[in-house]
Design a protein around this motif. Structure first.
Motif, PDB file in Angstrom:
ATOM      1  N   GLY A  38       6.919   9.351 -19.707  1.00 22.41           N
ATOM      2  CA  GLY A  38       6.492   9.789 -18.357  1.00 22.41           C
ATOM      3  C   GLY A  38       5.469   8.746 -17.992  1.00 22.41           C
ATOM      4  O   GLY A  38       5.407   8.541 -16.795  1.00 22.41           O
ATOM      5  N   LEU A  39       4.420   8.572 -18.859  1.00 24.43           N
ATOM      6  CA  LEU A  39       3.210   7.613 -18.255  1.00 24.43           C
ATOM      7  C   LEU A  39       3.745   6.234 -18.081  1.00 24.43           C
ATOM      8  O   LEU A  39       3.521   5.895 -16.833  1.00 24.43           O
ATOM      9  N   LEU A  40       4.712   5.760 -18.672  1.00 24.05           N
ATOM     10  CA  LEU A  40       5.096   4.363 -18.309  1.00 24.05           C
ATOM     11  C   LEU A  40       6.261   4.431 -17.143  1.00 24.05           C
ATOM     12  O   LEU A  40       6.305   3.386 -16.352  1.00 24.05           O
ATOM     13  N   ALA A  41       7.158   5.386 -17.148  1.00 26.31           N
ATOM     14  CA  ALA A  41       7.745   5.425 -16.011  1.00 26.31           C
ATOM     15  C   ALA A  41       7.093   5.693 -14.617  1.00 26.31           C
ATOM     16  O   ALA A  41       7.573   5.014 -13.649  1.00 26.31           O
ATOM     17  N   GLY A  42       6.160   6.553 -14.717  1.00 31.36           N
ATOM     18  CA  GLY A  42       5.317   6.833 -13.466  1.00 31.36           C
ATOM     19  C   GLY A  42       4.387   5.429 -13.312  1.00 31.36           C
ATOM     20  O   GLY A  42       4.134   5.349 -11.942  1.00 31.36           O
ATOM     21  N   ALA A  43       4.006   4.735 -14.321  1.00 23.68           N
ATOM     22  CA  ALA A  43       3.360   3.388 -13.958  1.00 23.68           C
ATOM     23  C   ALA A  43       4.236   2.637 -13.094  1.00 23.68           C
ATOM     24  O   ALA A  43       3.729   1.773 -12.241  1.00 23.68           O
ATOM     25  N   LEU A  44       5.464   2.366 -13.644  1.00 24.63           N
ATOM     26  CA  LEU A  44       6.463   1.368 -12.934  1.00 24.63           C
ATOM     27  C   LEU A  44       6.485   1.754 -11.640  1.00 24.63           C
ATOM     28  O   LEU A  44       6.748   0.845 -10.657  1.00 24.63           O
ATOM     29  N   ALA A  45       6.806   3.145 -11.376  1.00 26.34           N
ATOM     30  CA  ALA A  45       6.838   3.617 -10.024  1.00 26.34           C
ATOM     31  C   ALA A  45       5.791   3.387  -9.115  1.00 26.34           C
ATOM     32  O   ALA A  45       6.060   2.606  -7.810  1.00 26.34           O
ATOM     33  N   LEU A  46       4.544   3.478  -9.502  1.00 24.24           N
ATOM     34  CA  LEU A  46       3.195   3.204  -8.928  1.00 24.24           C
ATOM     35  C   LEU A  46       3.101   1.528  -8.597  1.00 24.24           C
ATOM     36  O   LEU A  46       2.270   1.265  -7.644  1.00 24.24           O
ATOM     37  N   ALA A  47       3.701   0.932  -9.433  1.00 23.82           N
ATOM     38  CA  ALA A  47       3.572  -0.495  -9.215  1.00 23.82           C
ATOM     39  C   ALA A  47       4.554  -1.277  -8.361  1.00 23.82           C
ATOM     40  O   ALA A  47       4.222  -2.417  -7.943  1.00 23.82           O
ATOM     41  N   VAL A  48       5.661  -0.587  -7.866  1.00 23.86           N
ATOM     42  CA  VAL A  48       6.479  -1.078  -6.981  1.00 23.86           C
ATOM     43  C   VAL A  48       5.854  -1.929  -5.893  1.00 23.86           C
ATOM     44  O   VAL A  48       6.098  -2.806  -5.566  1.00 23.86           O
ATOM     45  N   PRO A  49       4.923  -0.835  -4.910  1.00 19.74           N
ATOM     46  CA  PRO A  49       4.419  -1.615  -3.954  1.00 19.74           C
ATOM     47  C   PRO A  49       3.644  -2.781  -4.273  1.00 19.74           C
ATOM     48  O   PRO A  49       3.413  -3.715  -3.602  1.00 19.74           O
ATOM     49  N   LEU A  50       2.856  -2.488  -5.381  1.00 21.48           N
ATOM     50  CA  LEU A  50       2.079  -3.683  -5.605  1.00 21.48           C
ATOM     51  C   LEU A  50       2.892  -5.059  -6.186  1.00 21.48           C
ATOM     52  O   LEU A  50       2.419  -6.187  -5.678  1.00 21.48           O
ATOM     53  N   VAL A  51       3.947  -4.951  -6.801  1.00 23.19           N
ATOM     54  CA  VAL A  51       4.834  -5.981  -7.005  1.00 23.19           C
ATOM     55  C   VAL A  51       5.367  -6.768  -5.891  1.00 23.19           C
ATOM     56  O   VAL A  51       5.213  -7.708  -5.559  1.00 23.19           O
ATOM     57  N   PHE A  52       5.991  -5.794  -4.898  1.00 26.63           N
ATOM     58  CA  PHE A  52       6.338  -6.446  -3.404  1.00 26.63           C
ATOM     59  C   PHE A  52       5.255  -7.162  -2.900  1.00 26.63           C
ATOM     60  O   PHE A  52       5.452  -8.288  -2.424  1.00 26.63           O
ATOM     61  N   GLY A  53       4.135  -6.493  -2.951  1.00 32.94           N
ATOM     62  CA  GLY A  53       2.813  -7.139  -2.350  1.00 32.94           C
ATOM     63  C   GLY A  53       2.649  -8.454  -2.900  1.00 32.94           C
ATOM     64  O   GLY A  53       2.186  -9.399  -2.317  1.00 32.94           O
ATOM     65  N   ALA A  54       2.658  -8.559  -4.136  1.00 32.37           N
ATOM     66  CA  ALA A  54       2.231  -9.722  -4.999  1.00 32.37           C
ATOM     67  C   ALA A  54       3.207 -10.623  -4.852  1.00 32.37           C
ATOM     68  O   ALA A  54       2.855 -11.895  -4.663  1.00 32.37           O
ATOM     69  N   LEU A  55       4.518 -10.468  -4.861  1.00 35.60           N
ATOM     70  CA  LEU A  55       5.407 -11.458  -4.513  1.00 35.60           C
ATOM     71  C   LEU A  55       5.411 -12.033  -3.080  1.00 35.60           C
ATOM     72  O   LEU A  55       5.400 -13.222  -3.038  1.00 35.60           O
ATOM     73  N   GLY A  56       5.133 -11.153  -2.001  1.00 33.16           N
ATOM     74  CA  GLY A  56       4.685 -11.789  -0.834  1.00 33.16           C
ATOM     75  C   GLY A  56       3.592 -12.616  -0.696  1.00 33.16           C
ATOM     76  O   GLY A  56       3.523 -13.680  -0.331  1.00 33.16           O
ATOM     77  N   GLY A  57       2.554 -12.505  -1.687  1.00 36.58           N
ATOM     78  CA  GLY A  57       1.333 -13.085  -1.759  1.00 36.58           C
ATOM     79  C   GLY A  57       1.580 -14.523  -2.136  1.00 36.58           C
ATOM     80  O   GLY A  57       1.033 -15.494  -1.937  1.00 36.58           O
ATOM     81  N   VAL A  58       2.373 -14.359  -3.412  1.00 38.54           N
ATOM     82  CA  VAL A  58       2.695 -15.728  -4.195  1.00 38.54           C
ATOM     83  C   VAL A  58       3.471 -16.623  -3.086  1.00 38.54           C
ATOM     84  O   VAL A  58       3.079 -17.609  -3.243  1.00 38.54           O
ATOM     85  N   LEU A  59       4.329 -15.957  -2.414  1.00 41.12           N
ATOM     86  CA  LEU A  59       5.079 -16.992  -1.576  1.00 41.12           C
ATOM     87  C   LEU A  59       4.193 -17.467  -0.344  1.00 41.12           C
ATOM     88  O   LEU A  59       4.470 -18.814  -0.330  1.00 41.12           O
ATOM     89  N   GLY A  60       3.393 -16.703   0.208  1.00 41.74           N
ATOM     90  CA  GLY A  60       2.663 -17.320   1.206  1.00 41.74           C
ATOM     91  C   GLY A  60       1.649 -18.257   0.675  1.00 41.74           C
ATOM     92  O   GLY A  60       1.681 -19.417   1.348  1.00 41.74           O
ATOM     93  N   GLU A  61       1.229 -18.108  -0.316  1.00 39.72           N
ATOM     94  CA  GLU A  61       0.059 -19.042  -0.878  1.00 39.72           C
ATOM     95  C   GLU A  61       0.835 -20.240  -1.497  1.00 39.72           C
ATOM     96  O   GLU A  61      -0.020 -21.400  -1.435  1.00 39.72           O
ATOM     97  N   ARG A  62       1.931 -20.243  -2.024  1.00 41.26           N
ATOM     98  CA  ARG A  62       2.581 -21.183  -2.523  1.00 41.26           C
ATOM     99  C   ARG A  62       2.963 -22.113  -1.252  1.00 41.26           C
ATOM    100  O   ARG A  62       3.059 -23.469  -1.563  1.00 41.26           O
ATOM    101  N   SER A  68       7.344   7.901  -2.527  1.00 38.51           N
ATOM    102  CA  SER A  68       6.278   8.495  -3.144  1.00 38.51           C
ATOM    103  C   SER A  68       5.762   9.850  -2.676  1.00 38.51           C
ATOM    104  O   SER A  68       5.697  10.917  -3.304  1.00 38.51           O
ATOM    105  N   VAL A  69       5.502   9.678  -1.218  1.00 39.40           N
ATOM    106  CA  VAL A  69       4.927  11.044  -0.730  1.00 39.40           C
ATOM    107  C   VAL A  69       5.736  11.588   0.290  1.00 39.40           C
ATOM    108  O   VAL A  69       6.628  10.740   0.855  1.00 39.40           O
ATOM    109  N   PRO A  70       5.733  12.716   0.850  1.00 39.76           N
ATOM    110  CA  PRO A  70       6.616  13.264   1.959  1.00 39.76           C
ATOM    111  C   PRO A  70       6.446  12.593   3.333  1.00 39.76           C
ATOM    112  O   PRO A  70       7.446  12.978   4.180  1.00 39.76           O
ATOM    113  N   SER A  71       5.406  12.091   3.564  1.00 36.90           N
ATOM    114  CA  SER A  71       4.994  11.736   5.104  1.00 36.90           C
ATOM    115  C   SER A  71       4.228  10.632   5.101  1.00 36.90           C
ATOM    116  O   SER A  71       3.519  10.623   4.059  1.00 36.90           O
ATOM    117  N   PHE A  72       4.064  10.202   6.472  1.00 35.55           N
ATOM    118  CA  PHE A  72       2.947   9.002   6.409  1.00 35.55           C
ATOM    119  C   PHE A  72       1.500   9.560   6.504  1.00 35.55           C
ATOM    120  O   PHE A  72       1.430  10.574   7.384  1.00 35.55           O
TER     121      PHE A  72
END
Length: 409
Positions: free
Chosen positions: A109-133, A318-322
């Protein structure tokens, strides 16, 4: 070389912290680590170990690794990343054993939750890598995540479709990226300043819309449907691996695909070669017929769309609303993952997963009733970010033209 001593210095600091756990506040009892969940093909027995014994073992192993890193620094050699990774695993294992003494830690549960929480960070990091490249510093990742979350919530609420919300999130990310490109690429404005201003602009706009519009019409505009969890047949039943990687939402599976596609395209395609050429030596790229401005624009817009998907994770999973400022500065952690990952999509993804794990530890330990102060756990992701970037990243070189506007002579 002074830079070589950063890694053993940080390792020594973490070793001292782990040792202080049992010296200042020893914990009696055993720590139980649970490795199985319902639906696995077979159950893996729980592992029960004496808490203090695990911590002291971790301290000894950390001391050995720190001494090895110090010897490498003294000899003028870099410490291999595998040694640093092993050190981190041992140190974290010691801390978790101390924190859950007398209790049971659901590791899966700890690792699965960590993966779920990392999703926006991963997408954000991919966007950052592309822009800076491509030569554009993307400080506006947090704004793209936040605006993506806002667009996803509103659109999904109106249409009743999370897929429509996902598309809207991508469009919102592209809009922020378009503003970044307009000022940074076309008008040569300082890119770091533009990114910070865009983040503040998005925070102000979404906060205003939340308080003046969404709060008054929450049922119609801020009650988005969510993506359900999808279990991959056969794979989801593999113990440990299955629940972590193959019992997730569609956005996690999109993340897997995005990491592979970005890594392949950046290093194995003609498009990726042009992007890297524009980020390293735009004048030379222009000389051989590459349209530097167009390439930077296209890459920045693509990066914005990818970051927008990460924003959709907040309101469609992740959450029910903005909520106002709901990203909590995740874009800056994603930017740190870009630097920690040395502008490489795979390494940046691993860094984002590390930060996601640090974020989820707080939630899991709170649920099982660990005595670790909540204030310490809330600051843990940011402490890990600072130590990782400042002490473990080692020598790192950004693309040569990163942040430098191209002025065709």
């Amino acid at each position: 070389m002074p830079g070589l001593w950063k890694t053993p210095g940080v390792m020594a600091a973490f070793t001292v912290l782990v040792a202080l756990l049992v010296l200042v506040r020893p914990r009696a009892g055993d720590s139980t680590f649970r490795w199985s969940r319902d639906g696995d093909w077979f159950a893996i027995p729980d592992i029960t170990l004496p808490a203090n014994g695990v911590v002291w073992t971790a301290v000894v192993l950390c001391l050995v690794a720190t001494a090895y890193a110090a010897w490498n620094a003294y000899s003028g050699r870099k410490t291999h990343l595998a040694v640093v990774a092993a050190f981190a695993v041992v140190a974290v294992s010691g801390f978790l054993a101390w924190a859950v003494a007398g209790k049971t830690l659901p590791v899966v549960g700890l690792l699965a939750g960590a993966l779920a929480l990392a999703v926006p960070l991963v997408f954000g990091a991919l966007g950052g890598v592309l822009g800076e490249r491509a030569g554009v510093v993307n400080i506006a990742i947090d704004g793209q995540l936040l605006f993506g979350a806002f667009g996803a919530a509103v659109t999904a609420s109106i249409t009743g479709s999370p897929w429509a919300g996902l598309i809207a999130a991508m469009v919102c990310g592209v809009l922020v990226a378009l503003l970044l490109g307009l000022f940074a690429i076309t008008y040569w404005v300082e890119q770091v300043i533009v990114g910070v201003v865009l983040n503040v602009l998005v925070i102000g706009f979404t906060s205003f819309m939340f308080s003046q519009v969404l709060s008054e019409n929450a049922g119609a505009l801020n009650s988005p449907p969510h993506f359900p969890r999808l279990e991959i047949p056969l794979l989801s039943g593999i113990p440990v691996i299955g629940p972590i990687f193959f019992r997730q939402t569609v956005l996690v599976y999109l993340m897997y695909a995005a990491v592979v596609l970005v890594a392949w395209a950046l290093y194995r395609s003609k498009w990726g070669l042009r992007v890297r050429a524009v980020g390293e030596h735009p004048k030379a790229a222009d000389t051989v017929g590459i349209n530097v401005i167009a390439t930077r624009y296209r890459t920045v817009l693509l990066a914005g769309a990818i970051a927008g998907i990460g924003g959709a994770t907040y309101t469609l999973v992740s959450v029910p609303s903005f909520g106002r400022e709901m990203t909590g500065g995740a874009g800056y952690i994603a930017l740190a993952a870009v630097i920690f990952g040395k502008w490489d999509p795979i390494k940046a993804t691993l860094a984002a997963l590390l930060f996601g794990f640090a974020s989820n530890v707080e939630s899991v330990l709170s649920v099982i009733g660990s005595p670790v102060p909540s204030q310490f756990m809330l600051m843990l992701p940011y402490v890990v970010t600072i130590f990782a970037v400042a002490g473990l990243v080692g020598h790192s070189r950004a693309p040569a033209a990163d942040g430098v506007p191209y002025k065709k002579s």
